[in-house]
Scaffold this motif. Structure first.
Motif, short mmCIF file in Angstrom:
data_model
loop_
_atom_site.label_atom_id
_atom_site.label_comp_id
_atom_site.label_asym_id
_atom_site.label_seq_id
_atom_site.Cartn_x
_atom_site.Cartn_y
_atom_site.Cartn_z
N LEU A 135 11.31 11.94 -6.18
CA LEU A 135 10.85 11.00 -7.22
C LEU A 135 10.97 11.61 -8.61
O LEU A 135 10.80 12.83 -8.80
CB LEU A 135 9.42 10.58 -6.93
N THR A 136 11.26 10.75 -9.57
CA THR A 136 11.35 11.14 -10.97
C THR A 136 10.38 10.29 -11.79
O THR A 136 9.94 9.23 -11.33
CB THR A 136 12.77 10.96 -11.51
N PRO A 137 10.06 10.71 -13.01
CA PRO A 137 9.16 9.90 -13.85
C PRO A 137 9.69 8.48 -14.06
O PRO A 137 8.90 7.55 -14.26
CB PRO A 137 9.11 10.69 -15.16
N GLU A 138 11.00 8.30 -14.00
CA GLU A 138 11.58 6.97 -14.18
C GLU A 138 11.26 6.03 -13.02
O GLU A 138 11.47 4.83 -13.11
CB GLU A 138 13.10 7.05 -14.36
N ASP A 139 10.77 6.57 -11.92
CA ASP A 139 10.38 5.73 -10.78
C ASP A 139 8.96 5.18 -10.93
O ASP A 139 8.51 4.39 -10.10
CB ASP A 139 10.46 6.53 -9.48
N THR A 140 8.27 5.59 -11.97
CA THR A 140 6.90 5.12 -12.20
C THR A 140 6.86 3.61 -12.41
O THR A 140 7.71 3.05 -13.12
CB THR A 140 6.30 5.82 -13.43
N GLY A 141 5.87 2.98 -11.79
CA GLY A 141 5.72 1.54 -11.95
C GLY A 141 4.86 0.97 -10.83
O GLY A 141 4.41 1.70 -9.95
N VAL A 142 4.69 -0.33 -10.89
CA VAL A 142 4.01 -1.04 -9.81
C VAL A 142 5.08 -1.60 -8.88
O VAL A 142 6.03 -2.25 -9.35
CB VAL A 142 3.10 -2.16 -10.33
N GLY A 188 8.56 14.87 -5.58
CA GLY A 188 7.74 14.54 -4.43
C GLY A 188 8.20 13.27 -3.72
O GLY A 188 9.20 12.65 -4.10
N SER A 189 7.44 12.89 -2.70
CA SER A 189 7.78 11.75 -1.88
C SER A 189 6.57 10.85 -1.66
O SER A 189 5.42 11.32 -1.69
CB SER A 189 8.30 12.21 -0.51
N LEU A 190 6.85 9.59 -1.44
CA LEU A 190 5.84 8.61 -1.05
C LEU A 190 6.47 7.63 -0.08
O LEU A 190 7.69 7.38 -0.14
CB LEU A 190 5.30 7.84 -2.26
N ARG A 191 5.64 7.04 0.76
CA ARG A 191 6.10 5.97 1.64
C ARG A 191 5.24 4.74 1.39
O ARG A 191 4.03 4.77 1.64
CB ARG A 191 6.01 6.38 3.10
N SER A 240 0.84 -1.19 0.00
CA SER A 240 0.00 0.00 0.00
C SER A 240 0.87 1.24 0.00
O SER A 240 2.09 1.16 0.19
CB SER A 240 -0.92 0.00 1.23
N GLY A 241 0.23 2.40 -0.22
CA GLY A 241 0.95 3.66 -0.12
C GLY A 241 1.28 4.33 -1.44
O GLY A 241 1.81 5.45 -1.46
N GLY A 242 0.99 3.68 -2.54
CA GLY A 242 1.28 4.27 -3.83
C GLY A 242 0.33 5.41 -4.17
O GLY A 242 -0.61 5.70 -3.42
N GLY A 243 0.58 6.04 -5.31
CA GLY A 243 -0.28 7.13 -5.73
C GLY A 243 0.36 7.93 -6.85
O GLY A 243 1.39 7.55 -7.40
N LEU A 244 -0.27 9.05 -7.15
CA LEU A 244 0.22 9.97 -8.17
C LEU A 244 0.95 11.11 -7.46
O LEU A 244 0.39 11.74 -6.53
CB LEU A 244 -0.95 10.52 -8.98
N VAL A 245 2.16 11.37 -7.88
CA VAL A 245 2.96 12.42 -7.24
C VAL A 245 3.73 13.17 -8.31
O VAL A 245 4.08 12.60 -9.37
CB VAL A 245 3.90 11.79 -6.19
#
Length: 118
Positions: A85-92, A16-19, A7-12
């Motif tokens: 975060l960068t666009p290259e971090d996009t994924g599941v 930005g940051s996510l945990r 859990s914890g994903g999303g659009l950023v």
């Protein structure tokens, strides 16, 4: 059978940051090396960070100094703090018990989607 729930994903936005969190059912979590894998669009799933039972942490070069993996053995949970975060971090993003040659040892969970976009 072990179950993994991410859990914890999303659009950023970039920068930005996510945990992320991953809760594992079952026992012996504290003895396992746990890792976070990322599957980018159109690419194979790859291990980006892992943490041993002795709390030794390893990262792929592309996320080093931006991502931090940690674990709470009492809660059977592993975390991934992702900063800058960068666009290259996009994924599941998926977590798993990491075995030899970085192979996953448990059944996969559903993962959590991370999208980095402006």
């Amino acid at each position: 059978q072990v179950q993994l729930v991410e859990s914890g994903g999303g659009l950023v936005q970039p920068g930005g940051s996510l945990r992320l969190s991953c809760a594992a059912s079952g026992s012996l979590f504290s003895t396992r090396t746990m890792g976070w894998y990322r599957q980018a669009p159109g690419k194979q799933r790859m291990l980006v960070a892992h943490i041993t039972s002795a709390d030794i942490k390893t990262y792929v070069t592309s996320v080093k100094d931006r991502f931090t993996i940690s674990r709470d053995n009492a809660a059977n949970t592993v975390y991934l703090q992702m900063n800058n975060l960068t666009p290259e971090d996009t994924g599941v993003y998926y977590c798993n018990n990491v075995g030899a040659a970085w192979a996953p040892l448990w059944p996969w969970g559903r993962g959590t989607q991370v999208t980095v976009s402006s």
